[in-house]
Write an enzyme that holds these catalytic residues in place. Structure first.
Site, PDB file in Angstrom:
ATOM      1  N   GLU A   1       0.868  -0.866   0.165  1.00 43.47           N
ATOM      2  CA  GLU A   1       0.057   0.002   0.066  1.00 43.47           C
ATOM      3  C   GLU A   1       1.137   0.998  -0.197  1.00 43.47           C
ATOM      4  OE1 GLU A   1      -3.131  -0.001  -0.897  1.00 43.47           O
ATOM      5  OE2 GLU A   1      -4.398  -1.675   0.424  1.00 43.47           O
TER       6      GLU A   1
ATOM      7  N   ARG B   1       0.906   3.594  -2.650  1.00 44.19           N
ATOM      8  CA  ARG B   1      -0.185   4.552  -2.927  1.00 44.19           C
ATOM      9  C   ARG B   1       1.092   6.222  -2.271  1.00 44.19           C
ATOM     10  NH1 ARG B   1      -5.641   3.319  -0.022  1.00 44.19           N
ATOM     11  NH2 ARG B   1      -5.943   1.689   0.115  1.00 44.19           N
TER      12      ARG B   1
ATOM     13  N   ASP C   1      -4.604  -9.742  -8.378  1.00 45.84           N
ATOM     14  CA  ASP C   1      -5.051  -8.885  -9.257  1.00 45.84           C
ATOM     15  C   ASP C   1      -3.577  -7.838 -10.466  1.00 45.84           C
ATOM     16  OD1 ASP C   1      -4.871  -7.201  -6.644  1.00 45.84           O
ATOM     17  OD2 ASP C   1      -7.257  -6.773  -6.870  1.00 45.84           O
TER      18      ASP C   1
ATOM     19  N   GLU D   1     -12.383   1.073  -9.999  1.00 41.74           N
ATOM     20  CA  GLU D   1     -11.548  -0.287 -10.972  1.00 41.74           C
ATOM     21  C   GLU D   1     -12.907  -0.167 -12.171  1.00 41.74           C
ATOM     22  OE1 GLU D   1     -12.395  -1.456  -8.078  1.00 41.74           O
ATOM     23  OE2 GLU D   1      -9.917  -1.442  -6.891  1.00 41.74           O
TER      24      GLU D   1
HETATM   25  C1  DMJ Z   1      -6.716   0.427  -4.860  1.00 39.76           C
HETATM   26  O1  DMJ Z   1      -5.639   1.101  -3.403  1.00 39.76           O
HETATM   27  C2  DMJ Z   1      -6.115  -0.203  -5.725  1.00 39.76           C
HETATM   28  O2  DMJ Z   1      -6.311   0.281  -7.007  1.00 39.76           O
HETATM   29  C3  DMJ Z   1      -4.978  -1.423  -5.964  1.00 39.76           C
HETATM   30  O3  DMJ Z   1      -4.588  -2.762  -7.037  1.00 39.76           O
HETATM   31  C4  DMJ Z   1      -6.798  -2.738  -5.684  1.00 39.76           C
HETATM   32  N1  DMJ Z   1      -7.545  -1.467  -4.552  1.00 39.76           N
HETATM   33  C5  DMJ Z   1      -7.840  -0.069  -4.309  1.00 39.76           C
HETATM   34  C6  DMJ Z   1      -8.794   0.183  -4.735  1.00 39.76           C
HETATM   35  O4  DMJ Z   1      -9.963  -0.577  -4.722  1.00 39.76           O
END
Ligand code: DMJ
Length: 604
Positions: free
Chosen positions: A229, A233, A362, A496
């Site tokens: 994260e 971010r 993902d 998404e």
């Molecule tokens: C985000 O922090 C990013 O897109 C991450 O890859 C997965 N999901 C959250 C938002 O849903």
């Protein structure tokens, strides 16, 4: 806890007499470091005066003089320490406390100075499309203005009620945080929102954010954070802000933070821990992960940011860390060609054989494709891994429902679970983005697959009361794209589905994607907007849903950015020149002929 008083000092130690048998290794004597550790180079010896002038064979004499010099130095140091201790003991407790504090401040200052040394200059990549004209179509311009107004509402309220906290509670009107950011106020929303503010032309707000980061963003905190994260971010957000604005402070902060994440890679395999304490560097994994495993979507979603860090610093350490992960994965057997979500960083073995293109898996697939795109399509190894993975996913996870909806299920305990997560909906955009350059020139097929996923995800929105999508939806027992369990009915401002609409719009210009994006924007504004910001809702099938009272930082970083781009011209951040990280932070394609990165021919 540190004692305020020094340890009692004993008198200077009595040193052994000088001995004279030369060491068998006269040129490499082990000179004593401290009296207790000293290894005497002359085990048995009687002192003799040095001859003058010195004869040819003077090694014994040399060592005796050296020994004498050291002896005097140790004695002098010891006496000095004794004197200092005596002086200190004359002082009051408060004076000693103040002195310790001054000393601590000095050390902190010096560390800060060291940390903020300017980085070596690097050739700036070709930055195209940071600005763009307003759309000529009035209706589109108005829609875009509305999205910008929503961004202002989210930002203003965060600034008023949550400033410096990681996120905002828009109903309680106070700061909010989750364990992914540790226990510190690291201003996640500020960092995550910067590039969105920038491209929307909200320059005053951008400067406020920059000022906070400059003065307050500090990573020497005793806080255990999620490596993934923080990477997507914070490092992603800071790097994008740097490239867009050219402000050095963002680059410096990104590099400082990356340095704090590196200890997470100190595992027997080099697969990083999920969490790391920014101060101590101690890492560990989530308690809930299968058999102490690290998570595929976490350790597999570092590549883009780490390659940029090596590019900007000229230090290959970041690049080497992520390439090591890739090499290790390449060597491993994959059940049915699929990558399981769990990998044990101690043993290097897979945990449970669960595979997902949604949560836990993902963005690993996303980063394989984007590593290739970001390298100006030179990193063909990444492209091959992506193609192989996608083929296995299509074979084992992608199905069509009875009602004709294409969905991506999850592989669990040897069978396919017919459930798709909101998170999985990003894959529509990924398939479209990867269509060009696909194996056997199946571009049309992958664009079509992207369109089908976009359609399914739109259905998951359209079949709810609020016209907002649930967290997970099923294709089982007569159900088609609807959530069943109460705890899967929430919508937490996730991006998404809108992300996929945007990619599909860029590649097809089919107006339905703008239409679907607008429907989602209106639903968010109607059902998630409160006077203190935007909140998630707990049940998208209820006409009067309860709020979850969280304004997620990714709402500003991603959801609103993708909406804004959907109603902008294509020359704003064109996809030939920019690659969006998984948190929607745009990073420029690197034409790396002029860097010194080693290891992969793509970077030579
Ligand atoms: C985000 O922090 C990013 O897109 C991450 O890859 C997965 N999901 C959250 C938002 O849903």
């Amino acid at each position: 806890s540190q004692s305020l008083y020094p340890h009692p000092i004993s008198p200077a130690p009595k040193l052994p007499p000088i001995n004279c048998t030369p060491s068998p290794f006269p040129h490499t004597p082990s000179l004593p470091q401290t009296p207790s550790q000293s290894v005497h180079p002359f085990p048995s010896c009687i002192p003799t005066p040095c001859p003058s002038p010195k004869p040819a064979l003077t090694s014994i004499c040399f060592f005796r003089e050296e020994e004498e010099r050291l002896r005097n130095k140790i004695r002098a140091d010891h006496e000095k320490a004794l004197e200092e201790a005596k002086e200190k003991l004359k002082k009051s407790r408060d004076e000693i406390r103040a002195e310790i504090q001054t000393e601590k401040n000095k050390v902190a200052q010096e560390m800060k100075k060291k940390d903020s040394k300017p980085l070596p200059p690097v050739p700036v990549p070709n930055l195209i499309g940071i600005n763009s004209e307003d759309p000529t179509d009035k209706d589109i311009r108005e829609k875009r203005d509305k999205i910008k107004e929503m961004m202002k509402h989210a930002w203003e309220n965060y600034r008023q009620y949550g400033w410096g906290h990681n996120e905002l509670k828009p109903i309680a009107r106070k700061g909010h945080s989750t364990n992914i950011f540790g226990n510190s106020q690291m201003g996640a929303t500020i960092v995550d929102a910067l590039d969105t503010l920038y491209i929307m032309g909200l320059h005053d707000e951008f400067r406020e954010g920059q000022d906070w980061i400059d003065k307050n963003l500090d990573f020497s905190v005793n806080s255990e954070v999620s490596v993934f994260e923080v990477n997507i971010r914070f490092i992603g957000g800071l790097l994008a802000a740097y490239y867009l604005s050219g402000q050095e402070v963002f680059k410096l902060k990104a590099v400082q933070l990356a340095g704090k994440l590196l200890p997470a890679f100190n595992t027997p395999t080099g697969i990083p821990w999920a969490m790391v304490n920014l101060k101590s560097g101690v890492g560990r994994n989530w308690g809930w992960a299968s058999a102490g495993s690290s998570i595929l979507a976490e350790f597999g979603t570092l590549h883009m940011e780490f390659v940029h860090l090596s590019y900007l610093t000229g230090d290959p350490v970041y690049y080497n860390k992520v390439m090591h992960i890739r090499k290790l994965l390449q060597k491993m057997d994959r059940p049915n060609g699929l990558y399981p979500n769990y990998l044990n960083p101690r043993t290097g073995r897979w945990g449970q054989h669960h595979t997902s293109v949604g949560g836990l898996g993902d963005s690993f697939y996303e980063y394989l494709l984007k590593a290739w795109l970001m390298s100006d399509k030179m990193d063909t190894e990444a492209r091959k891994m992506y193609d192989d993975a996608i083929e296995a996913i299509e074979r084992h996870l992608i199905r069509k429902s009875n009602g004709g909806l294409t969905y991506i299920g999850e592989w669990k305990n040897g069978h396919l679970e017919r459930k798709m997560g909101h998170l999985t909906c990003f894959a529509g955009g990924m398939f479209a983005l990867g269509a060009d350059g696909s194996r056997d020139d199946k571009a049309g097929h992958y664009l079509q697959l992207g369109a089908e996923i976009a359609h399914t995800c739109h259905e998951s929105y359209d079949r709810t009361t609020l016209k907002l999508g649930p967290e997970a939806f099923k294709f089982d027992g007569g159900l088609e794209a609807v959530a069943v369990r109460q705890n899967e009915k929430y919508y937490i401002l996730r991006p998404e589905v809108i992300e996929t609409y945007w990619y599909m719009w860029r590649f097809t210009h089919d107006p339905k994607y703008r239409q679907w994006g607008w429907e989602a924007a209106q639903a968010i504004d109607k059902y998630c907007r409160v006077s203190g910001g935007f909140s998630g809702v707990k049940d998208v099938y209820s006409s009067s849903p309860a709020y979850d009272d969280v304004q997620q930082s990714f709402f500003l970083a991603e959801t609103l950015k993708y909406l804004y781009l959907l109603f902008s011209n294509d020359d704003l951040l064109p996809l030939d020149n920019w690659v969006f990280n998984t948190e929607a932070h745009p990073l420029p394609v690197l034409h790396l002929a002029n860097t010194t990165l080693s290891g992969n021919p793509a970077y030579r």
